[in-house]
Design an enzyme around this catalytic site. Structure first.
Site, PDB file in Angstrom:
ATOM      1  N   GLU A  37     -28.056  16.980 -17.294  1.00  0.00           N
ATOM      2  CA  GLU A  37     -28.888  15.952 -16.676  1.00  0.00           C
ATOM      3  C   GLU A  37     -30.060  15.559 -17.586  1.00  0.00           C
ATOM      4  O   GLU A  37     -30.718  16.423 -18.170  1.00  0.00           O
ATOM      5  CB  GLU A  37     -29.427  16.508 -15.356  1.00  0.00           C
ATOM      6  CG  GLU A  37     -30.468  15.666 -14.668  1.00  0.00           C
ATOM      7  CD  GLU A  37     -31.194  16.421 -13.560  1.00  0.00           C
ATOM      8  OE1 GLU A  37     -31.991  15.780 -12.862  1.00  0.00           O
ATOM      9  OE2 GLU A  37     -30.959  17.640 -13.414  1.00  0.00           O
ATOM     10  N   PHE A  38     -30.307  14.264 -17.678  1.00  0.00           N
ATOM     11  CA  PHE A  38     -31.478  13.793 -18.421  1.00  0.00           C
ATOM     12  C   PHE A  38     -32.698  13.847 -17.516  1.00  0.00           C
ATOM     13  O   PHE A  38     -32.670  13.346 -16.390  1.00  0.00           O
ATOM     14  CB  PHE A  38     -31.268  12.362 -18.908  1.00  0.00           C
ATOM     15  CG  PHE A  38     -32.501  11.770 -19.536  1.00  0.00           C
ATOM     16  CD1 PHE A  38     -32.873  12.136 -20.820  1.00  0.00           C
ATOM     17  CD2 PHE A  38     -33.293  10.876 -18.840  1.00  0.00           C
ATOM     18  CE1 PHE A  38     -34.021  11.600 -21.397  1.00  0.00           C
ATOM     19  CE2 PHE A  38     -34.430  10.334 -19.415  1.00  0.00           C
ATOM     20  CZ  PHE A  38     -34.800  10.696 -20.695  1.00  0.00           C
ATOM     21  N   ILE A  39     -33.765  14.455 -18.007  1.00  0.00           N
ATOM     22  CA  ILE A  39     -35.032  14.501 -17.289  1.00  0.00           C
ATOM     23  C   ILE A  39     -36.089  13.839 -18.168  1.00  0.00           C
ATOM     24  O   ILE A  39     -36.311  14.272 -19.299  1.00  0.00           O
ATOM     25  CB  ILE A  39     -35.445  15.948 -16.952  1.00  0.00           C
ATOM     26  CG1 ILE A  39     -34.411  16.597 -16.018  1.00  0.00           C
ATOM     27  CG2 ILE A  39     -36.838  15.988 -16.320  1.00  0.00           C
ATOM     28  CD1 ILE A  39     -34.684  18.060 -15.704  1.00  0.00           C
ATOM     29  N   ASP A  68     -35.959  33.747 -21.449  1.00  0.00           N
ATOM     30  CA  ASP A  68     -36.548  33.395 -22.755  1.00  0.00           C
ATOM     31  C   ASP A  68     -37.659  32.374 -22.522  1.00  0.00           C
ATOM     32  O   ASP A  68     -37.669  31.292 -23.095  1.00  0.00           O
ATOM     33  CB  ASP A  68     -35.469  32.832 -23.677  1.00  0.00           C
ATOM     34  CG  ASP A  68     -35.952  32.692 -25.125  1.00  0.00           C
ATOM     35  OD1 ASP A  68     -36.986  33.307 -25.469  1.00  0.00           O
ATOM     36  OD2 ASP A  68     -35.296  31.982 -25.907  1.00  0.00           O
TER      37      ASP A  68
END
Length: 239
Positions: free
Chosen positions: A39-41, A143
Site C-alpha cells: 500500500e502507498f502511504i 527493528d
C-alpha cells in the site's frame, strides 16, 4: 526476505492498531531479484511521539500469540538471518535464537573469544534479570529505529520495514539508541503497557542483540558497545 517481510507487515496490519503499509504482492523478477508491492502511504509531518508510544503499546497488547515465542517464518534483521522457531520460554528463545546466534557469528567471523565467553556467561545468568516479570508473547516490529518510523499526511504514526516476531514487549526498545524515543513516547506507552519490575536493568540486554548484529554486519566500530554492555552485566550480576 520479501516473503517474510510481507508476513510481518500483514500480522501488524491485522492488529488494526498502528498504521502499517498493507502488503499486496511478492514475487520474483525476470532474471534476477524479487519485488514486494505494498500500500502507498503519503507521508506527512509527525505530531510528536505520544501517539507512536500509545499505538505501539496497543499493538503489543492486541497482538498476542498462543503458540509461544517465535514467528511462523524465519526472517532477517538487516542482512542477518533471524531464526524464529516456536519456543515456550522467553529466556530460552532470547538466549539461543537472539543473543546466542549473534555471539556465534562474532566468534566465527572475528574469532572474538572475549565477547563470546562473556556472552555465554551472561546467557547462563540472565534469568536473574527477570525476577517477578510476567512475559506475554507480543507481536514486535523487531527493528524499530528512526528510519522505520514515519507519519501519514494526517500526522498519524506509521511503522514499516519490520523484522517481526512474538517476544517480550521490552525487546521492542532494543534499537532505542538509534530511534530517539523521548519521555512522551515512553509515558504514553506505559499507560497502556505498564512498566514491569527491573525494566531499567534489562534495557541493555535488549540493546545488546542489535549492537552484536551491527558488529557482525558492519565491523569493529560496534565492538566497544558490545563489550561495555557485557562488562556492565558482569559487574551487576557479579560474574
Amino acid at each position: 526476505m520479501f516473503e517474510a517481510e510481507a508476513v510481518g507487515l500483514d500480522a501488524m496490519h491485522k492488529t488494526n492498531t498502528i498504521r502499517v503499509p498493507k502488503p499486496l504482492k511478492v514475487g520474483p523478477l525476470p532474471g534476477r531479484g524479487s519485488y514486494i508491492i505494498m500500500e502507498f502511504i503519503q507521508f506527512g509531518a509527525s505530531r510528536g511521539q505520544t501517539e507512536l508510544g500509545r499505538k505501539l503499546a496497543e499493538m503489543h497488547k492486541v497482538g498476542v500469540s498462543e503458540k509461544g515465542f517465535g514467528f511462523p517464518v524465519d526472517n532477517t534483521i538487516g542482512s542477518t538471518p533471524q531464526q524464529n522457531p516456536w519456543t515456550d520460554d522467553w529466556i530460552s528463545f532470547y538466549g539461543e535464537h537472539r543473543l546466542g546466534f549473534q555471539l556465534k557469528l562474532a566468534q566465527q567471523q572475528y574469532r572474538d573469544n572475549d565477547v563470546y565467553m562473556k556472552g555465554q556467561k551472561l546467557l547462563q545468568y540472565m534469568h536473574l534479570l527477570f525476577k517477578d516479570v510476567e512475559i506475554t508473547p507480543c507481536l514486535l516490529h523487531g527493528d524499530l529505529w528512526s528510519g522505520n518510523v514515519a507519519a501519514d499526511k494526517e500526522g498519524n504514526p506509521v511503522i514499516l520495514d519490520p523484522a517481526c516476531y512474538y517476544g517480550h514487549n521490552e525487546a521492542e526498545f532494543g534499537m532505542s539508541w538509534c530511534a530517539g524515543f523521548g519521555s512522551s513516547f515512553y509515558n504514553a506507552y506505559f499507560e497502556v503497557m505498564p512498566k514491569q519490575p527491573g525494566f531499567e536493568q534489562r534495557t541493555d540486554l535488549y540493546k545488546l542483540y542489535h549492537y552484536l548484529n551491527h558488529y557482525n554486519m558492519f565491523g569493529s566500530g560496534y565492538r566497544s558497545s558490545c563489550t561495555d554492555i557485557l562488562d556492565r552485566y558482569m559487574r551487576l550480576l557479579k560474574l
